[in-house]
Motif scaffolding. Sequence first.
Motif, PDB file in Angstrom:
ATOM      1  N   ASN A  84      24.259  -6.210  10.834  1.00 32.77           N
ATOM      2  CA  ASN A  84      25.597  -5.952  10.052  1.00 32.77           C
ATOM      3  C   ASN A  84      25.833  -6.679   8.805  1.00 32.77           C
ATOM      4  O   ASN A  84      26.656  -7.339   8.263  1.00 32.77           O
ATOM      5  N   THR A  85      24.927  -6.506   7.940  1.00 39.44           N
ATOM      6  CA  THR A  85      24.745  -7.118   6.464  1.00 39.44           C
ATOM      7  C   THR A  85      25.734  -6.060   5.832  1.00 39.44           C
ATOM      8  O   THR A  85      25.425  -4.809   5.706  1.00 39.44           O
ATOM      9  N   LYS A  86      26.611  -6.684   4.919  1.00 40.41           N
ATOM     10  CA  LYS A  86      27.367  -5.687   4.374  1.00 40.41           C
ATOM     11  C   LYS A  86      26.718  -4.761   3.238  1.00 40.41           C
ATOM     12  O   LYS A  86      25.942  -5.172   2.435  1.00 40.41           O
ATOM     13  N   MET A  87      27.036  -3.310   3.473  1.00 35.65           N
ATOM     14  CA  MET A  87      26.129  -2.395   2.615  1.00 35.65           C
ATOM     15  C   MET A  87      27.337  -1.192   2.593  1.00 35.65           C
ATOM     16  O   MET A  87      28.547  -1.205   3.117  1.00 35.65           O
ATOM     17  N   THR A  88      27.055  -0.302   1.869  1.00 36.55           N
ATOM     18  CA  THR A  88      27.925   0.768   1.522  1.00 36.55           C
ATOM     19  C   THR A  88      27.549   1.737   2.703  1.00 36.55           C
ATOM     20  O   THR A  88      26.459   1.652   3.515  1.00 36.55           O
ATOM     21  N   GLY A  89      28.104   2.873   2.783  1.00 34.81           N
ATOM     22  CA  GLY A  89      27.883   3.932   3.948  1.00 34.81           C
ATOM     23  C   GLY A  89      26.566   4.396   4.014  1.00 34.81           C
ATOM     24  O   GLY A  89      25.912   4.416   4.957  1.00 34.81           O
ATOM     25  N   VAL A  90      25.975   4.954   2.821  1.00 36.38           N
ATOM     26  CA  VAL A  90      24.819   5.267   2.750  1.00 36.38           C
ATOM     27  C   VAL A  90      23.889   4.244   2.130  1.00 36.38           C
ATOM     28  O   VAL A  90      23.958   3.713   1.202  1.00 36.38           O
ATOM     29  N   PRO A  91      22.833   3.708   2.912  1.00 37.80           N
ATOM     30  CA  PRO A  91      22.002   2.650   2.378  1.00 37.80           C
ATOM     31  C   PRO A  91      21.345   2.950   1.233  1.00 37.80           C
ATOM     32  O   PRO A  91      20.912   4.090   0.710  1.00 37.80           O
ATOM     33  N   PHE A  92      21.414   2.074   0.034  1.00 40.76           N
ATOM     34  CA  PHE A  92      20.776   2.180  -1.065  1.00 40.76           C
ATOM     35  C   PHE A  92      19.430   2.259  -0.915  1.00 40.76           C
ATOM     36  O   PHE A  92      18.495   2.870  -1.588  1.00 40.76           O
ATOM     37  N   LEU A  93      18.842   1.188   0.096  1.00 38.10           N
ATOM     38  CA  LEU A  93      17.165   1.279   0.380  1.00 38.10           C
ATOM     39  C   LEU A  93      17.253   1.544   1.883  1.00 38.10           C
ATOM     40  O   LEU A  93      17.914   0.614   2.530  1.00 38.10           O
ATOM     41  N   ASP A  94      16.709   2.556   2.050  1.00 38.00           N
ATOM     42  CA  ASP A  94      16.610   2.922   3.732  1.00 38.00           C
ATOM     43  C   ASP A  94      15.378   2.784   4.155  1.00 38.00           C
ATOM     44  O   ASP A  94      14.971   1.735   4.601  1.00 38.00           O
ATOM     45  N   GLN A  95      14.469   3.373   3.715  1.00 39.46           N
ATOM     46  CA  GLN A  95      13.101   3.316   4.105  1.00 39.46           C
ATOM     47  C   GLN A  95      12.263   3.000   2.851  1.00 39.46           C
ATOM     48  O   GLN A  95      12.178   3.749   2.058  1.00 39.46           O
ATOM     49  N   ILE A  96      11.467   2.004   2.874  1.00 38.98           N
ATOM     50  CA  ILE A  96      10.863   1.460   1.874  1.00 38.98           C
ATOM     51  C   ILE A  96       9.422   1.944   1.785  1.00 38.98           C
ATOM     52  O   ILE A  96       8.550   0.970   2.621  1.00 38.98           O
ATOM     53  N   PRO A  97       8.672   2.791   1.073  1.00 38.15           N
ATOM     54  CA  PRO A  97       7.163   2.905   1.209  1.00 38.15           C
ATOM     55  C   PRO A  97       6.552   1.936   0.192  1.00 38.15           C
ATOM     56  O   PRO A  97       7.040   1.712  -1.082  1.00 38.15           O
ATOM     57  N   LEU A  98       5.687   1.276   0.425  1.00 39.70           N
ATOM     58  CA  LEU A  98       4.809   0.396  -0.357  1.00 39.70           C
ATOM     59  C   LEU A  98       3.353   0.605  -0.333  1.00 39.70           C
ATOM     60  O   LEU A  98       2.604   0.398   0.607  1.00 39.70           O
ATOM     61  N   ARG A  99       2.654   1.243  -1.467  1.00 39.16           N
ATOM     62  CA  ARG A  99       1.480   1.885  -1.417  1.00 39.16           C
ATOM     63  C   ARG A  99       0.483   0.579  -2.101  1.00 39.16           C
ATOM     64  O   ARG A  99       0.920  -0.059  -3.085  1.00 39.16           O
ATOM     65  N   PHE A 100      -0.541   0.338  -1.488  1.00 43.55           N
ATOM     66  CA  PHE A 100      -1.485  -0.565  -2.164  1.00 43.55           C
ATOM     67  C   PHE A 100      -2.823  -0.124  -1.799  1.00 43.55           C
ATOM     68  O   PHE A 100      -3.075   0.599  -0.895  1.00 43.55           O
ATOM     69  N   GLY A 101      -3.691  -0.766  -2.653  1.00 43.00           N
ATOM     70  CA  GLY A 101      -5.409  -0.461  -2.374  1.00 43.00           C
ATOM     71  C   GLY A 101      -6.133  -1.686  -1.794  1.00 43.00           C
ATOM     72  O   GLY A 101      -5.709  -2.924  -2.084  1.00 43.00           O
ATOM     73  N   ILE A 102      -7.114  -1.344  -0.766  1.00 38.97           N
ATOM     74  CA  ILE A 102      -8.005  -2.293  -0.616  1.00 38.97           C
ATOM     75  C   ILE A 102      -9.557  -1.922  -0.988  1.00 38.97           C
ATOM     76  O   ILE A 102      -9.914  -0.951  -0.714  1.00 38.97           O
ATOM     77  N   ASP A 103      -9.899  -2.662  -1.768  1.00 35.58           N
ATOM     78  CA  ASP A 103     -11.069  -2.560  -2.625  1.00 35.58           C
ATOM     79  C   ASP A 103     -12.364  -3.476  -2.031  1.00 35.58           C
ATOM     80  O   ASP A 103     -13.301  -3.133  -2.280  1.00 35.58           O
ATOM     81  N   ASP A 104     -11.926  -4.568  -1.378  1.00 32.76           N
ATOM     82  CA  ASP A 104     -12.997  -5.619  -1.050  1.00 32.76           C
ATOM     83  C   ASP A 104     -12.877  -5.970   0.366  1.00 32.76           C
ATOM     84  O   ASP A 104     -12.028  -6.648   0.865  1.00 32.76           O
ATOM     85  N   PRO A 105     -13.877  -5.464   1.562  1.00 31.05           N
ATOM     86  CA  PRO A 105     -13.579  -5.436   2.827  1.00 31.05           C
ATOM     87  C   PRO A 105     -13.914  -6.814   3.153  1.00 31.05           C
ATOM     88  O   PRO A 105     -13.890  -7.423   4.421  1.00 31.05           O
ATOM     89  N   GLU A 106     -14.428  -7.832   2.186  1.00 28.50           N
ATOM     90  CA  GLU A 106     -14.259  -9.195   2.379  1.00 28.50           C
ATOM     91  C   GLU A 106     -13.264  -9.996   2.356  1.00 28.50           C
ATOM     92  O   GLU A 106     -13.230 -11.299   2.571  1.00 28.50           O
ATOM     93  N   GLU A 107     -12.153  -9.620   1.715  1.00 28.80           N
ATOM     94  CA  GLU A 107     -10.983 -10.367   1.361  1.00 28.80           C
ATOM     95  C   GLU A 107     -10.008 -10.299   2.458  1.00 28.80           C
ATOM     96  O   GLU A 107      -9.644  -9.330   2.955  1.00 28.80           O
ATOM     97  N   HIS A 108      -8.941 -11.263   2.266  1.00 26.76           N
ATOM     98  CA  HIS A 108      -7.747 -11.268   3.137  1.00 26.76           C
ATOM     99  C   HIS A 108      -6.793 -10.716   2.217  1.00 26.76           C
ATOM    100  O   HIS A 108      -6.354 -11.046   1.098  1.00 26.76           O
ATOM    101  N   TYR A 109      -6.007  -9.430   2.438  1.00 27.10           N
ATOM    102  CA  TYR A 109      -4.770  -9.078   1.753  1.00 27.10           C
ATOM    103  C   TYR A 109      -3.840  -9.172   2.495  1.00 27.10           C
ATOM    104  O   TYR A 109      -3.480  -8.926   3.651  1.00 27.10           O
ATOM    105  N   HIS A 110      -2.774 -10.087   1.867  1.00 28.64           N
ATOM    106  CA  HIS A 110      -1.659 -10.358   2.371  1.00 28.64           C
ATOM    107  C   HIS A 110      -0.467  -9.319   1.524  1.00 28.64           C
ATOM    108  O   HIS A 110      -0.445  -9.774   0.317  1.00 28.64           O
TER     109      HIS A 110
END
Length: 124
Positions: A84-110
């Motif tokens: 129930n966060t105050k927003m407009t009728g149509v959400p400004f941000l609805d589904q947010i895609p976030l693309r990223f790359g993993i280059d090192d299988p030994e690392e922790h990616y947070h």
Amino acid sequence: ALNITGQKGFLTCHVLDTANGCPAADMRIQLRRLTPVEDAGLIKEFVTNTDGRLEGGPALKDDEFMVGTYEWLFFAGDYFARKNTKMTGVPFLDQIPLRFGIDDPEEHYHVPLLVSPWSYSTYR
């Protein structure tokens, strides 16, 4: 796909609701692998716990953790509507895609998301 047996790397996520100043509990998230093409597709779906983290630990580890391009899909519009966060009728941000790359299988990616109904940011 580059996949190293016995690798130590893993992928984690944390979602923070900056509009309400709390972890984003019960937010739906999807994780997709985009490349390499032969391994592309939906990997898993998650719902964040009360701390805004993924239940059960890392999203990817062991043999699932491969070099490639990935995408988180955060269902922020649904989350803020339930809060129930105050927003407009149509959400400004609805589904947010976030693309990223993993280059090192030994690392922790947070790869977290800090989100409000009007903005978001990430970091590693």
